[in-house]
Design an enzyme around this catalytic site. Sequence first.
Site, mmCIF file in Angstrom:
data_model
loop_
_atom_site.group_PDB
_atom_site.id
_atom_site.type_symbol
_atom_site.label_atom_id
_atom_site.label_comp_id
_atom_site.label_asym_id
_atom_site.label_seq_id
_atom_site.Cartn_x
_atom_site.Cartn_y
_atom_site.Cartn_z
ATOM 1 C CG HIS A 22 -29.885 -15.519 41.645
ATOM 2 N ND1 HIS A 22 -30.361 -16.105 40.488
ATOM 3 C CD2 HIS A 22 -30.074 -16.411 42.624
ATOM 4 C CE1 HIS A 22 -30.804 -17.311 40.767
ATOM 5 N NE2 HIS A 22 -30.629 -17.520 42.060
ATOM 6 C CB CYS A 23 -34.517 -12.976 44.309
ATOM 7 S SG CYS A 23 -35.473 -12.983 45.826
ATOM 8 N N PRO A 24 -32.625 -15.275 46.171
ATOM 9 C CG PRO A 24 -31.602 -15.240 48.267
ATOM 10 C CD PRO A 24 -31.847 -14.403 47.041
ATOM 11 C CG ASN A 27 -33.997 -21.102 42.888
ATOM 12 O OD1 ASN A 27 -32.855 -20.655 42.802
ATOM 13 N ND2 ASN A 27 -34.304 -22.333 42.564
ATOM 14 C CG ASN A 28 -36.381 -16.402 38.151
ATOM 15 O OD1 ASN A 28 -35.417 -16.473 37.399
ATOM 16 N ND2 ASN A 28 -37.616 -16.330 37.718
#
Length: 147
Positions: A22-24, A27-28
């Site tokens: 999950h990439c901050p 945001n996905n």
Amino acid sequence: MRPPRCSHCDDCGNCVLTFDHHCPFVNNCIGQRNYLYFSAFLASTGCLGFSVAVGFGIKLCGYAPSPRGSLTGSPLLIIFLLLVGLPTAVFLLGVIALMMFHIFLLCTGKTTKEVLTGRTVLQGRSLFERPPSLIHARAQVDTPLDA
């Protein structure tokens, strides 16, 4: 029954095929359907950071032409260039390290989750392996002649 390498993301509550992480920053969840876009995001961020760092370096060294009466040698400009240019260079090193790690993942056919946990559910396809063909060139084709 869930597909292999599929995982549930605790951050956004989605089930993602070939879940990577999950990439901050975007945001996905990064997985099978958007890994290419994430790689393009990393490449474009690296290019932007590189061009900003080179621009600041050129301006700081005094190679850029400047009109008369500009702030070329001003201590205020040099402080500003150092305050903006040094963090940009540090972030650029982080982006390059992240890009190199994801290139390694592409070549080995693993995901970030598999590397960090040490568990491989199903050995993935690496970048250098060809998937099995859907067309069998030497197979006999059975078609009705009276169509």
